[in-house]
Design a protein around this motif. Sequence first.
Motif, short mmCIF file in Angstrom:
data_model
loop_
_atom_site.label_atom_id
_atom_site.label_comp_id
_atom_site.label_asym_id
_atom_site.label_seq_id
_atom_site.Cartn_x
_atom_site.Cartn_y
_atom_site.Cartn_z
N THR A 710 0.83 -1.20 0.00
CA THR A 710 0.00 0.00 0.00
C THR A 710 0.86 1.25 0.00
OG1 THR A 710 -1.70 -1.20 1.22
CG2 THR A 710 -1.86 1.19 1.19
N VAL A 711 1.90 1.25 0.82
CA VAL A 711 2.82 2.39 0.87
C VAL A 711 3.51 2.59 -0.47
CG1 VAL A 711 4.92 3.27 1.95
CG2 VAL A 711 3.16 2.18 3.36
N LEU A 712 3.89 1.51 -1.13
CA LEU A 712 4.53 1.61 -2.44
C LEU A 712 3.56 2.13 -3.49
CD1 LEU A 712 6.92 1.07 -4.33
CD2 LEU A 712 6.11 -1.31 -4.52
N ALA A 713 2.28 1.73 -3.39
CA ALA A 713 1.31 2.11 -4.42
C ALA A 713 0.90 3.57 -4.32
CB ALA A 713 0.07 1.23 -4.32
N MET A 714 0.90 4.16 -3.12
CA MET A 714 0.38 5.51 -2.95
C MET A 714 1.11 6.55 -3.79
SD MET A 714 -2.33 5.50 -1.26
CE MET A 714 -2.44 7.26 -1.04
N PRO A 715 2.46 6.66 -3.74
CA PRO A 715 3.11 7.67 -4.59
C PRO A 715 2.94 7.39 -6.08
CG PRO A 715 4.74 6.27 -3.53
CD PRO A 715 3.43 5.96 -2.89
N LEU A 716 2.91 6.09 -6.45
CA LEU A 716 2.67 5.76 -7.86
C LEU A 716 1.28 6.21 -8.29
CD1 LEU A 716 4.20 2.16 -7.95
CD2 LEU A 716 5.12 4.19 -9.09
N PHE A 717 0.28 5.98 -7.43
CA PHE A 717 -1.08 6.38 -7.73
C PHE A 717 -1.19 7.90 -7.90
CE2 PHE A 717 -5.22 7.85 -6.13
CZ PHE A 717 -6.07 7.23 -7.04
N VAL A 718 -0.59 8.64 -6.98
CA VAL A 718 -0.62 10.11 -7.08
C VAL A 718 0.07 10.57 -8.36
CG1 VAL A 718 0.17 12.24 -6.00
CG2 VAL A 718 -0.78 10.41 -4.58
N SER A 719 1.18 9.94 -8.71
CA SER A 719 1.91 10.34 -9.91
C SER A 719 1.10 10.08 -11.17
CB SER A 719 3.24 9.59 -9.98
OG SER A 719 4.05 9.87 -8.85
N VAL A 720 0.46 8.91 -11.25
CA VAL A 720 -0.34 8.58 -12.44
C VAL A 720 -1.53 9.53 -12.57
CG1 VAL A 720 -1.85 6.84 -13.46
CG2 VAL A 720 0.38 6.17 -12.55
N VAL A 721 -2.22 9.80 -11.47
CA VAL A 721 -3.35 10.73 -11.51
C VAL A 721 -2.87 12.12 -11.94
CG1 VAL A 721 -5.07 11.91 -10.11
CG2 VAL A 721 -4.71 9.46 -9.82
N ALA A 722 -1.70 12.53 -11.45
CA ALA A 722 -1.17 13.85 -11.84
C ALA A 722 -0.87 13.90 -13.33
CB ALA A 722 0.09 14.15 -11.02
N VAL A 723 -0.32 12.83 -13.89
CA VAL A 723 -0.03 12.80 -15.32
C VAL A 723 -1.32 12.85 -16.14
CG1 VAL A 723 0.94 11.41 -17.19
CG2 VAL A 723 2.17 11.63 -15.02
N ILE A 724 -2.33 12.09 -15.70
CA ILE A 724 -3.61 12.08 -16.42
C ILE A 724 -4.21 13.49 -16.44
CG2 ILE A 724 -5.99 11.24 -16.31
CD1 ILE A 724 -4.87 8.57 -15.31
N ILE A 725 -4.21 14.15 -15.29
CA ILE A 725 -4.76 15.51 -15.22
C ILE A 725 -3.93 16.45 -16.07
CG2 ILE A 725 -5.21 17.45 -13.67
CD1 ILE A 725 -5.83 15.41 -11.48
N GLU A 726 -2.61 16.31 -15.99
CA GLU A 726 -1.73 17.19 -16.76
C GLU A 726 -1.99 17.07 -18.26
OE1 GLU A 726 2.31 17.62 -18.92
OE2 GLU A 726 1.12 15.82 -18.52
N ARG A 727 -2.24 15.86 -18.74
CA ARG A 727 -2.50 15.68 -20.17
C ARG A 727 -3.80 16.36 -20.58
NH1 ARG A 727 -0.17 11.99 -23.26
NH2 ARG A 727 -2.15 11.41 -24.23
N PHE A 728 -4.84 16.26 -19.75
CA PHE A 728 -6.09 16.93 -20.09
C PHE A 728 -5.94 18.45 -20.09
CE2 PHE A 728 -8.26 12.92 -18.68
CZ PHE A 728 -8.87 12.66 -19.89
N VAL A 729 -5.06 18.98 -19.25
CA VAL A 729 -4.87 20.43 -19.16
C VAL A 729 -3.98 20.94 -20.28
CG1 VAL A 729 -3.93 22.29 -17.74
CG2 VAL A 729 -5.27 20.48 -16.67
N ILE A 730 -2.89 20.23 -20.57
CA ILE A 730 -1.88 20.71 -21.51
C ILE A 730 -2.29 20.50 -22.96
CG2 ILE A 730 0.49 20.43 -22.31
CD1 ILE A 730 0.27 21.89 -19.67
N ILE A 731 -2.75 19.28 -23.26
CA ILE A 731 -3.03 18.93 -24.66
C ILE A 731 -4.32 19.60 -25.11
CG2 ILE A 731 -3.50 17.05 -26.26
CD1 ILE A 731 -1.80 15.24 -24.53
N GLN A 732 -4.27 20.31 -26.18
CA GLN A 732 -5.43 21.02 -26.72
C GLN A 732 -5.89 20.38 -28.03
OE1 GLN A 732 -6.91 23.36 -24.97
NE2 GLN A 732 -5.33 23.29 -23.38
#
Length: 732
Positions: A710-732
């Motif tokens: 669980t501890v290992l998955a948490m930072p990976l989960f936050v990173s993946v969610v951040a990338v997904i959000i970043e793609r929706f914001v950046i890519i037009q």
Amino acid sequence: MTVRRTEQPEGPPEGRPEPVPPGYPDVGRPVLLGIGALLAAGLALFWLPLRSVDLEAMTGHGLIGVLPVATLLGALLLVLTFMLTLALPRPHRLLLSAQVLMLVLALHGVTLALEPVARFPTAWQTAGFIEYLTRTGTVSWDLDARFSTPGFFAFIAFVVKAAGQNDLEPLLRWAPPVTNLLYLVPYVLILRVLRATWRAKWFAAWIFIAANWVGQDYLSPQAFAYLLFLFFVAILVNWFRHHDETTQRAGRRRSAETRERTGPFWRVYAWLFGAKDPGELPAPKVSVREQSILLVLLFVLILVGTAAHQLTPFLMTASCAGLVLVRRCSLRGLPFVAGIVYAAWISFMTVGYWAGRKGELFGGLGKVFTNIQQSTGGRIGQQSGDIKDIQQLRILIAAAVVGLAVAGLLRRRSRGIDDRVALVLLLVPFSSFGLQNYGGEVGLRIYFFMLPAACLLISYLFFPAPFDAPRVRDPKVRLRLGRLRTGPRRHWPAVAAASIFAVLLAGGFLSVRYGNEKYEQVRPSDVRAFDVMLKNHDGVVGVVWLSAENPELTGGTPVMPWSYRGWERFNRTAVIANRTNPADLSQIIQTLRNQGPGGFFVTTRSHEDFQVLSAGLAQDYGARMRAALAASPLIQTVYADRDAAVYKLKDPPANPVLPVPKPAGLGMRSSPWTPAGMVYLPVLLGVLLARELRRLRLPPGELRRLRPMTVLAMPLFVSVVAVIIERFVIIQ
């Protein structure tokens, strides 16, 4: 009032029929032969008169208006023979299975005897996707949004290529009845875990076939993904249930604690989940190895479903999460896995489509009431009287199904039975209203996905007792409505009431499923018209078609089998009809000139009927327009018969000559964080899947040993969610 009960017997052994109770006489062979003879008579009455049906006499009410009386009597007989079989003391599975099979063929295959080619223009578009992928070996996101989820098209393309089958038309024709038969396989797996009598289960399966009128069972991604959804749920409720003795004792303890709490929320919660008896059987003993294999299979179903359809993976995720929340699924981490796969696919694999269309795709998020309005009353505002009748009947049937399902849930709840699985599967599809209107069809999709639970709960309305309920009650106890019924015929009133509902439902199916058949049928000339255009021009074919309304506002497309092959070679352009003067060809001629040498105007009787019934054009509009086209000195008739016609300019301009689009793949685009996301995503999914596999091997008291993962998955989960959000914001 108390009712003295006899000792509760054990349920029937797995895979064996429910035994006939002592003193309950079983029927003899003459009765079974009589039911078989009635079934044969019903089949003959239903199918034989179909040879004389005149489809040209159809009105806006569709097929029900031209079906022979004998066919309708045959359908009635098929329904009543099934209900007679339900009234027998014990289940005769071979006879019941034959009756369900006959129902599928009769209701979902009636057009096989009436129409020469596969019905439903959209089914032919599916053939176009498959043909394109088979021919090119890839997809092209810029041709159609459905290429963004090509899993189903790739699967069928592989199958037909391996089989050496080039003609998809037989597959299109037989898809609806075959698909509905396939649906029954996982549905039976769901039914087998429930504490219900054999009558309730067989009647639920029968309703599941007769209530599925939405027309989403043709050869399509949604039909394929729905089958995956049913298997997904069936695996969860069969082999990953939280239902051992420890869980039951803990549940009763929590129910007692809940009843002691105050407040409206806890009162509702206690009413819903405070029943003592679960509606499902105890979970079977399954080895860790078997569960591990099934968990990997669930993960594969999630991946394939996500790659095949847009809506289904959301409902997979929501259903799994709902079952986890009500403690009917032990895979607590699976909803996170499914949700991440779904969000990642949208972000990474469909970017070619959503880039530049964010408002169109995500504008409906959270607009629940708007989506509801566009899916119900908004769909019938501009249609003719006949079509309005059919649409209103559909809404009435859907409302009746929901209402009766709620009544069945309440009746079971009054007996102290907690049907959590059915409740979750009934409610979860309604969350789709918060996504988007799905082209005005989200209401139909919600009805489609809640059917498994709704059909079960409706059967509980008529047959509410669990199979292990006492068979004899004290005959001296009286109720207001009279003496409690006992003996071998105590179920006859319920069967009689269920028969009335079954007859009405079957009649409603034939009315609404084929209510649009006047324009949903496809004639051979409709297909031939598009072959003619491809043969007459080597490049891009500019298809000009008539629309009574602006398709840019309504999202309309030609009601024709366009692009059933050569998908990339068709370019569609609509001409807005002059409602007052069908002979006014000025817009058609100008649009053909704009298309260059590849411009063709095409019209079919089905498309003209659609414009008449759905948009209010005059009944003779198509005939008058065709006469004007044939008489025009500027127009050349390329192909024409009673059912379809193709026209082009006699002297078309030399330009423009449009190049044939090349395959563009999925149109993947990058952003600054995308490379990191492509690394984090598979690692995160691997960790979460390993965590669930590890959970299966741990006893309940040792779950703390999952904390490192669980501890290992948490930072990976936050990173993946951040990338997904970043793609929706950046890519037009």
